[in-house]
Scaffold this motif. Structure first.
Motif, mmCIF file in Angstrom:
data_model
loop_
_atom_site.group_PDB
_atom_site.id
_atom_site.type_symbol
_atom_site.label_atom_id
_atom_site.label_comp_id
_atom_site.label_asym_id
_atom_site.label_seq_id
_atom_site.Cartn_x
_atom_site.Cartn_y
_atom_site.Cartn_z
ATOM 1 N N ASP A 210 -16.379 3.140 44.511
ATOM 2 C CA ASP A 210 -15.531 2.089 43.966
ATOM 3 C C ASP A 210 -16.423 0.927 43.545
ATOM 4 N N GLU A 211 -15.827 -0.192 43.196
ATOM 5 C CA GLU A 211 -16.623 -1.306 42.703
ATOM 6 C C GLU A 211 -17.578 -1.817 43.769
ATOM 7 N N ALA A 212 -17.116 -1.847 45.021
ATOM 8 C CA ALA A 212 -18.004 -2.297 46.108
ATOM 9 C C ALA A 212 -19.186 -1.342 46.271
ATOM 10 N N SER A 213 -18.937 -0.050 46.102
ATOM 11 C CA SER A 213 -20.011 0.942 46.205
ATOM 12 C C SER A 213 -21.025 0.764 45.080
ATOM 13 N N ARG A 214 -20.532 0.505 43.897
ATOM 14 C CA ARG A 214 -21.438 0.293 42.762
ATOM 15 C C ARG A 214 -22.325 -0.928 42.995
ATOM 16 N N GLU A 215 -21.757 -1.960 43.583
ATOM 17 C CA GLU A 215 -22.547 -3.155 43.884
ATOM 18 C C GLU A 215 -23.596 -2.847 44.954
ATOM 19 N N GLU A 216 -23.218 -2.030 45.934
ATOM 20 C CA GLU A 216 -24.165 -1.630 46.975
ATOM 21 C C GLU A 216 -25.321 -0.833 46.377
ATOM 22 N N ILE A 217 -25.004 0.082 45.479
ATOM 23 C CA ILE A 217 -26.035 0.883 44.824
ATOM 24 C C ILE A 217 -26.959 -0.005 44.003
ATOM 25 N N ALA A 218 -26.389 -0.954 43.274
ATOM 26 C CA ALA A 218 -27.186 -1.850 42.442
ATOM 27 C C ALA A 218 -28.147 -2.681 43.282
ATOM 28 N N ARG A 219 -27.699 -3.102 44.467
ATOM 29 C CA ARG A 219 -28.573 -3.868 45.359
ATOM 30 C C ARG A 219 -29.661 -2.985 45.970
ATOM 31 N N GLY A 220 -29.301 -1.741 46.285
ATOM 32 C CA GLY A 220 -30.220 -0.871 47.017
ATOM 33 C C GLY A 220 -31.272 -0.201 46.169
ATOM 34 N N GLN A 221 -30.877 0.334 45.020
ATOM 35 C CA GLN A 221 -31.820 1.068 44.186
ATOM 36 C C GLN A 221 -32.740 0.108 43.439
ATOM 37 N N CYS A 222 -34.003 0.481 43.342
ATOM 38 C CA CYS A 222 -34.926 -0.292 42.499
ATOM 39 C C CYS A 222 -34.619 -0.077 41.024
ATOM 40 N N ILE A 223 -34.233 1.129 40.678
ATOM 41 C CA ILE A 223 -33.838 1.455 39.309
ATOM 42 C C ILE A 223 -32.318 1.449 39.273
ATOM 43 N N ASN A 224 -31.740 0.482 38.624
ATOM 44 C CA ASN A 224 -30.288 0.327 38.619
ATOM 45 C C ASN A 224 -29.661 1.161 37.507
ATOM 46 N N GLN A 225 -29.780 2.470 37.683
ATOM 47 C CA GLN A 225 -29.160 3.439 36.786
ATOM 48 C C GLN A 225 -28.474 4.492 37.642
ATOM 49 N N PRO A 226 -27.433 5.144 37.131
ATOM 50 C CA PRO A 226 -26.763 6.179 37.928
ATOM 51 C C PRO A 226 -27.718 7.316 38.281
ATOM 52 N N LEU A 227 -27.714 7.706 39.547
ATOM 53 C CA LEU A 227 -28.476 8.878 39.985
ATOM 54 C C LEU A 227 -27.614 10.105 39.717
ATOM 55 N N LEU A 228 -28.147 11.057 38.960
ATOM 56 C CA LEU A 228 -27.376 12.208 38.503
ATOM 57 C C LEU A 228 -27.916 13.505 39.097
ATOM 58 N N ALA A 229 -27.065 14.513 39.063
ATOM 59 C CA ALA A 229 -27.461 15.816 39.604
ATOM 60 C C ALA A 229 -28.671 16.385 38.868
#
Length: 259
Positions: A210-229
């Motif tokens: 959800d939106e909160a998860s996306r914000e968490e990912i943006a804070r955590g990942q150095c590369i702010n792009q979707p991680l894909l399969a």
């Protein structure tokens, strides 16, 4: 269906190689099946979702040089797992690549966890990895070597709560990898852990992101792009191929720099 991108690596050593993928009907596993088939490997995959697995096999059969074989089985039933491995072996020949991908990251609280649900979580996220490795080891020994890739998770590294059986299992995968690497090493069998971050599969997007998860990912990942399969599959291809011949007992993290 996406074919192997021209810009991505091709591995001649994977052509014609017998590959077994667990949990290959959907998500990361489905991409693994697609990408290994695109390399010219002889692929068999196992999943409990019979409808999705059969549909994916039919889709890939239209373009794959060697159509993948799908076998429906419950991997937590070790007798059923052994039978499924035998069916795959009959189709692809000796299995010299094993991708232990199957898992279920179902959320569960400590309060609702029972002895039965705990055992079920360990069975689907850890136990079958050992028994699948055991089942294919004779093929790899006879072939003079092979590659086993156990799938972990960054969830326990991040101290993520809300699913203790899952995070415990995924932490244990790395211990399993290191012990198997020692026991199988004399036979030139490599065992590594592929550790994905939060991969944006259809399931994750539907159930957890959800939106909160996306914000968490943006804070955590150095590369702010979707991680894909596909990012996970690229690492799996390298670990399965001869290019990684001296890589064993290691953790290969693909998480955009989160951990």
């Amino acid at each position: 269906m996406s074919l192997l991108a021209p810009s991505l690596a091709r591995y001649p050593s994977l052509r014609g190689r017998g590959v077994l993928i667990t949990g290959g009907a959907t998500g990361i596993g489905a991409t693994l099946v697609e990408q290994f088939a695109a390399q010219g490997a002889r692929v068999g995959f196992i999943d409990i979702d019979a409808a999705a697995g059969a549909a994916w096999a039919d889709t890939l059969a239209a373009t794959a040089e060697v159509p993948p074989l799908f076998v429906a089985a419950d991997l937590t039933d070790i007798a059923a797992l052994d039978a499924a491995v035998n069916r795959v072996r009959d189709h692809v020949g000796p299995i010299t690549v094993l991708l232990n991908n199957a898992a279920n990251d179902k959320r569960h609280s400590i309060e609702t966890t029972t002895a039965e649900s705990w055992d079920a979580g360990i069975a689907v996220n850890l136990k079958h990895q050992f028994f699948a490795a055991k089942a294919v080891c004779p093929d790899m020994r006879a072939a003079g070597g092979g590659s086993i890739v156990n799938f972990g998770s960054i969830s326990w590294k991040l101290k993520q709560g809300g699913m203790p059986a899952y995070t415990t299992s995924k932490a244990a995968v790395q211990g399993l990898t290191r012990s198997l690497a020692r026991d199988f090493g004399p036979f030139n069998i490599r065992v590594n852990t592929l550790v994905p971050g939060w991969v944006m599969t259809d399931k994750q997007l539907r159930l957890w992101v959800d939106e909160a998860s996306r914000e968490e990912i943006a804070r955590g990942q150095c590369i702010n792009q979707p991680l894909l399969a596909t990012h996970i599959a690229s690492m799996a291809l390298f670990l399965a191929a001869d290019d990684s011949a001296m890589c064993t007992a290691q953790d290969f993290v693909v998480d955009g720099g989160w951990t």
